[in-house]
Design an enzyme around this catalytic site. Sequence first.
Site, PDB file in Angstrom:
ATOM      1  N   ALA A 157      25.517  71.336  27.392  1.00 23.40           N
ATOM      2  CA  ALA A 157      25.830  72.697  26.939  1.00 23.40           C
ATOM      3  C   ALA A 157      25.787  73.674  28.110  1.00 23.40           C
ATOM      4  O   ALA A 157      26.653  74.543  28.249  1.00 23.40           O
ATOM      5  CB  ALA A 157      24.845  73.130  25.856  1.00 23.40           C
ATOM      6  N   LEU A 172      44.254  39.778  46.422  1.00 28.23           N
ATOM      7  CA  LEU A 172      43.281  38.804  46.911  1.00 28.23           C
ATOM      8  C   LEU A 172      43.683  37.390  46.522  1.00 28.23           C
ATOM      9  O   LEU A 172      44.202  37.180  45.426  1.00 28.23           O
ATOM     10  CB  LEU A 172      41.904  39.086  46.302  1.00 28.23           C
ATOM     11  CG  LEU A 172      41.213  40.382  46.723  1.00 28.23           C
ATOM     12  CD1 LEU A 172      40.009  40.653  45.838  1.00 28.23           C
ATOM     13  CD2 LEU A 172      40.778  40.300  48.175  1.00 28.23           C
ATOM     14  N   GLU A 180      30.748  41.466  46.380  1.00 27.46           N
ATOM     15  CA  GLU A 180      30.933  42.571  45.442  1.00 27.46           C
ATOM     16  C   GLU A 180      31.339  42.032  44.075  1.00 27.46           C
ATOM     17  O   GLU A 180      31.960  40.976  43.991  1.00 27.46           O
ATOM     18  CB  GLU A 180      32.060  43.497  45.945  1.00 27.46           C
ATOM     19  CG  GLU A 180      31.857  43.982  47.361  1.00 27.46           C
ATOM     20  CD  GLU A 180      32.921  44.991  47.799  1.00 27.46           C
ATOM     21  OE1 GLU A 180      33.875  45.237  47.034  1.00 27.46           O
ATOM     22  OE2 GLU A 180      32.767  45.526  48.908  1.00 27.46           O
ATOM     23  N   LYS A 198      33.821  41.719  41.059  1.00 28.35           N
ATOM     24  CA  LYS A 198      35.259  41.951  40.932  1.00 28.35           C
ATOM     25  C   LYS A 198      35.489  42.685  39.620  1.00 28.35           C
ATOM     26  O   LYS A 198      35.405  42.099  38.542  1.00 28.35           O
ATOM     27  CB  LYS A 198      36.045  40.643  40.971  1.00 28.35           C
ATOM     28  CG  LYS A 198      37.544  40.880  40.992  1.00 28.35           C
ATOM     29  CD  LYS A 198      38.294  39.619  41.347  1.00 28.35           C
ATOM     30  CE  LYS A 198      39.775  39.904  41.565  1.00 28.35           C
ATOM     31  NZ  LYS A 198      40.437  40.478  40.387  1.00 28.35           N
ATOM     32  N   ASP A 214      37.138  44.424  36.574  1.00 33.26           N
ATOM     33  CA  ASP A 214      38.359  44.075  35.851  1.00 33.26           C
ATOM     34  C   ASP A 214      39.042  45.349  35.370  1.00 33.26           C
ATOM     35  O   ASP A 214      38.996  45.691  34.195  1.00 33.26           O
ATOM     36  CB  ASP A 214      38.017  43.153  34.679  1.00 33.26           C
ATOM     37  CG  ASP A 214      39.247  42.414  34.185  1.00 33.26           C
ATOM     38  OD1 ASP A 214      40.311  42.530  34.828  1.00 33.26           O
ATOM     39  OD2 ASP A 214      39.142  41.737  33.159  1.00 33.26           O
ATOM     40  N   TYR A 258      35.834  50.852  46.902  1.00 32.50           N
ATOM     41  CA  TYR A 258      35.428  49.654  47.637  1.00 32.50           C
ATOM     42  C   TYR A 258      36.171  49.417  48.952  1.00 32.50           C
ATOM     43  O   TYR A 258      35.920  48.416  49.614  1.00 32.50           O
ATOM     44  CB  TYR A 258      35.497  48.400  46.772  1.00 32.50           C
ATOM     45  CG  TYR A 258      36.793  48.175  46.016  1.00 32.50           C
ATOM     46  CD1 TYR A 258      37.995  48.001  46.669  1.00 32.50           C
ATOM     47  CD2 TYR A 258      36.781  48.110  44.624  1.00 32.50           C
ATOM     48  CE1 TYR A 258      39.158  47.788  45.975  1.00 32.50           C
ATOM     49  CE2 TYR A 258      37.950  47.892  43.907  1.00 32.50           C
ATOM     50  CZ  TYR A 258      39.130  47.734  44.592  1.00 32.50           C
ATOM     51  OH  TYR A 258      40.285  47.517  43.905  1.00 32.50           O
ATOM     52  N   LYS A 287      33.807  39.593  51.212  1.00 26.98           N
ATOM     53  CA  LYS A 287      34.588  40.217  52.288  1.00 26.98           C
ATOM     54  C   LYS A 287      33.845  40.049  53.599  1.00 26.98           C
ATOM     55  O   LYS A 287      32.635  40.275  53.651  1.00 26.98           O
ATOM     56  CB  LYS A 287      34.761  41.706  52.019  1.00 26.98           C
ATOM     57  CG  LYS A 287      35.401  42.015  50.676  1.00 26.98           C
ATOM     58  CD  LYS A 287      35.459  43.506  50.413  1.00 26.98           C
ATOM     59  CE  LYS A 287      36.158  43.760  49.082  1.00 26.98           C
ATOM     60  NZ  LYS A 287      36.145  45.183  48.717  1.00 26.98           N
ATOM     61  N   LYS A 318      36.610  33.540  41.041  1.00 27.29           N
ATOM     62  CA  LYS A 318      36.766  33.885  39.633  1.00 27.29           C
ATOM     63  C   LYS A 318      35.769  33.128  38.766  1.00 27.29           C
ATOM     64  O   LYS A 318      35.446  31.978  39.038  1.00 27.29           O
ATOM     65  CB  LYS A 318      38.199  33.538  39.164  1.00 27.29           C
ATOM     66  CG  LYS A 318      39.285  34.350  39.829  1.00 27.29           C
ATOM     67  CD  LYS A 318      39.199  35.792  39.460  1.00 27.29           C
ATOM     68  CE  LYS A 318      40.430  36.488  38.994  1.00 27.29           C
ATOM     69  NZ  LYS A 318      41.617  35.970  38.593  1.00 27.29           N
ATOM     70  N   CYS A 323      69.078  21.767  24.313  1.00 32.83           N
ATOM     71  CA  CYS A 323      68.449  23.035  24.688  1.00 32.83           C
ATOM     72  C   CYS A 323      68.372  23.951  23.466  1.00 32.83           C
ATOM     73  O   CYS A 323      69.386  24.188  22.809  1.00 32.83           O
ATOM     74  CB  CYS A 323      69.275  23.696  25.790  1.00 32.83           C
ATOM     75  SG  CYS A 323      68.778  25.372  26.161  1.00 32.83           S
ATOM     76  N   CYS A 358      70.987  27.026  24.277  1.00 35.40           N
ATOM     77  CA  CYS A 358      72.447  26.893  24.401  1.00 35.40           C
ATOM     78  C   CYS A 358      72.974  25.578  23.841  1.00 35.40           C
ATOM     79  O   CYS A 358      74.183  25.373  23.794  1.00 35.40           O
ATOM     80  CB  CYS A 358      72.870  27.023  25.859  1.00 35.40           C
ATOM     81  SG  CYS A 358      72.422  25.594  26.857  1.00 35.40           S
ATOM     82  N   CYS A 404      67.197  22.139  31.031  1.00 41.28           N
ATOM     83  CA  CYS A 404      68.520  22.271  30.430  1.00 41.28           C
ATOM     84  C   CYS A 404      69.515  22.143  31.569  1.00 41.28           C
ATOM     85  O   CYS A 404      69.379  22.804  32.606  1.00 41.28           O
ATOM     86  CB  CYS A 404      68.656  23.634  29.763  1.00 41.28           C
ATOM     87  SG  CYS A 404      70.368  24.073  29.456  1.00 41.28           S
ATOM     88  N   CYS A 449      73.837  28.751  30.632  1.00 42.15           N
ATOM     89  CA  CYS A 449      72.868  28.828  29.530  1.00 42.15           C
ATOM     90  C   CYS A 449      72.308  30.246  29.529  1.00 42.15           C
ATOM     91  O   CYS A 449      71.842  30.734  30.557  1.00 42.15           O
ATOM     92  CB  CYS A 449      71.741  27.812  29.728  1.00 42.15           C
ATOM     93  SG  CYS A 449      70.339  28.045  28.629  1.00 42.15           S
TER      94      CYS A 449
HETATM   95  S1  IVH Z   1      39.297  44.541  47.603  1.00 40.67           S
HETATM   96  C1  IVH Z   1      42.412  43.602  50.574  1.00 40.67           C
HETATM   97  N1  IVH Z   1      37.221  44.611  46.018  1.00 40.67           N
HETATM   98  O1  IVH Z   1      41.183  42.858  42.428  1.00 40.67           O
HETATM   99  C2  IVH Z   1      41.555  43.548  49.402  1.00 40.67           C
HETATM  100  N2  IVH Z   1      39.368  44.404  45.031  1.00 40.67           N
HETATM  101  O2  IVH Z   1      42.846  40.507  42.697  1.00 40.67           O
HETATM  102  C3  IVH Z   1      41.784  44.656  48.467  1.00 40.67           C
HETATM  103  N3  IVH Z   1      39.356  44.332  42.596  1.00 40.67           N
HETATM  104  O3  IVH Z   1      44.013  44.521  43.669  1.00 40.67           O
HETATM  105  C4  IVH Z   1      41.004  44.601  47.249  1.00 40.67           C
HETATM  106  N4  IVH Z   1      37.183  44.513  42.354  1.00 40.67           N
HETATM  107  O4  IVH Z   1      42.423  45.867  42.126  1.00 40.67           O
HETATM  108  C5  IVH Z   1      38.555  44.511  46.089  1.00 40.67           C
HETATM  109  N5  IVH Z   1      35.304  44.722  44.744  1.00 40.67           N
HETATM  110  C6  IVH Z   1      36.622  44.622  44.823  1.00 40.67           C
HETATM  111  C7  IVH Z   1      37.439  44.520  43.671  1.00 40.67           C
HETATM  112  C8  IVH Z   1      38.815  44.401  43.828  1.00 40.67           C
HETATM  113  C9  IVH Z   1      38.349  44.409  41.729  1.00 40.67           C
HETATM  114  C10 IVH Z   1      40.781  44.181  42.229  1.00 40.67           C
HETATM  115  C11 IVH Z   1      41.737  45.037  43.024  1.00 40.67           C
HETATM  116  C12 IVH Z   1      42.695  44.060  43.650  1.00 40.67           C
HETATM  117  C13 IVH Z   1      42.539  42.864  42.779  1.00 40.67           C
HETATM  118  C14 IVH Z   1      42.923  41.607  43.522  1.00 40.67           C
END
Ligand code: IVH
Length: 693
Positions: free
Chosen positions: A38, A87, A117, A119, A121, A229, A294, A318, A412, A415, A430, A436
Amino acid sequence: MDVDVTATPAARAQALRAQLNEHNHRYYVLDDPSISDAEYDALLRELSALEHAHPELLTPDSPTQRVGAPPAHEFAPITHRAPMLSLNNCFNAGELADFDRRVRETLGIAIVDYVAEPKLDGLGVSLTYENGLFIQGATRGDGQTGEDISANLRTIGSIPLRLRGSDIPEWVEVRGEVFLPHAGFAQMNADARARGDKLYVNPRNAAAGSLRQLDSRQTARRPLQFYAYALGAVQGWREPARHQDLLAALRAWGFAVSDLIQPVQGAAGCMAFYEAMNARRPTLPFDIDGVVYKVDDLAAREELGSVSRAPRWAIAHKFAAEEAQTVLENVEFQVGRTGAVTPVARLAPVFVGGATVSNATLHNMDEIARKDVRIGDTVIVRRAGDVIPEVKEVVLELRPDSARAVALPSQCPVCGGHIEREVGEVVARCSNGLSCQAQLHGALLHFVSRRALDIEGLGEKLLVQLIETGHVKSLADIFGLQLKPLAELERMGEKSAQNVLDAIEKSKTTTLARFLYALGIRDVGEATARDLAAHFGSLEALIDTARLDAPTIHAEKDKDCCPRLRQVPDVGPIVASKICHFFGEPQNLAAIQALQNAGVQWPQVEKSASPQGIFTGKTVVITGTLPGVSRDQASELIQTHGGKVSGSVSKKTDYVLAGEAAGSKLAKAEQLGVPVLDWAQVLAMVKESQRTP
Ligand code: IVH
């Protein structure tokens, strides 16, 4: 906080902005607010009223600018100064070890310092600051050019509108991820449900939808978050030596940086971080789909470089795919751009990996046989991130008596053409080629796409109309389109039609590399197309070579297969065979001829092997920082004077070009007795060679 209400409006506005920005940073970045909502709103209202009364007091970094602007019509393109790379992925300890080994070997060191780091989403974005002021923000797009989503990004509280502190660059691109935390996602779906709107499948899609709002006032209602990042291009600022220091600088400038980030050592350190994050994943307040490692040393990154849009100094690890059980109701067959006939599983809908899945790939008939998949079976489906869901296995105990085998159709489904399966090939196709519709549609879409001939305005909807109305029956037909019939199509009109025709005209002048990529030869991506163009210099030379190699494609041993095409970097027997197949088909040669007759052309390519000069036949390795030139510029000079530039020193290296802070490569050169040159010597050699006839 006491305020002097008797101050001039300008001073008062400035004080309010400073206070609000401070509170904003505390709330969105530090997660440590010191006033109530507020109180914040009261200050914001006061500033807004002042700006209304005195419009000249409004500044671009005012917190009032975060509420969203009136709707835009479209997003303008923004070219990134430094490309936004993607990446490479790894999925297990073995692949991680391979990555780490490549890094160690290239750098010539025993153990690598990484920064690990989460990743996130979400969606990668690039934010531009000029003298500390946020001036624009863009999506990743194709990595080179993104879309201007500045108005939407401005509404995100954790994105500073002005950088904090005094140690700031004149100009900088800050890279990071926009994402939607779980709580915000739940709130958005609760609101959508209350309005009777469609629900979002997962936070990533919801975040993507929010960033693509043309009405940024809508975006302002979405609780989006931004974590920084990386940097893109930067000017007027001394970059630190390590990624960790860069993250510290980003924090000091007022960005949120994930506090899960940690320095780790070697592949073992990476693996430990991965396990820890995997364990924490279920309790994190936002989605992560893996971790990223990295190389910490920024100079070492230079040395590692990048290939095909992904750096060699970083990798994404991943998380394993999520799995769920459901019933396979039917199997249908789809025909792709290359004529490949793929079995697709139609499933009883099931929620897995953040989305409801009702279709999954079965890859090919061999896979169906290997997994013994039958219609009516209960199956395990798995899905990882954006990857297409797949049927992993059958739960045999649950197989009903009525389960029936899957049969490859002989015709197919699109076609009616013959479906053929070559000996030794897993994929059925095909055989009707570009006649086609499925293949024509796919081939056309690829042909006009941005990285191919790049015909703007000729999108999928329009192409489908053109095919369905019979205006386009082949690739070359695009170049014969006329204004009137085009203007009469749905949602077209004269002006749009003319724009499309202009774009088509413009696309006629292209490059050999783009043209080769546009042809959609199987397994020939952009990088291979570029290599082919550079190696052969002309389409005719490539076609002639493919003809010469054609008789060898069924050779017993790989080394006897396509010896000529395999001179091209990275072209192995499989890709080479596909190139031979493609140019061996009379319809394909006819299609190419038709395109050239329609006016498609490209400038002569300098053959990469052709330049002659002082470095002809010599292999040069570049290391360290060169005075006044980038490594790319130095490579180019050496290549234009006939030399080959290589990444690692061996007995075959003729020269090492060493700059400041040259490390292991210089040591190796000295050890092997390879002559070492500095940049001035290289320039002198080139100059000398040009003087003597
Ligand atoms: S570095 C040259 N750091 O993942 C590297 N990317 O699959 C540039 N992402 O396009 C990306 N977390 O959108 C980096 N800690 C992280 C990340 C990250 C998510 C995404 C980013 C990138 C994609 C690649």
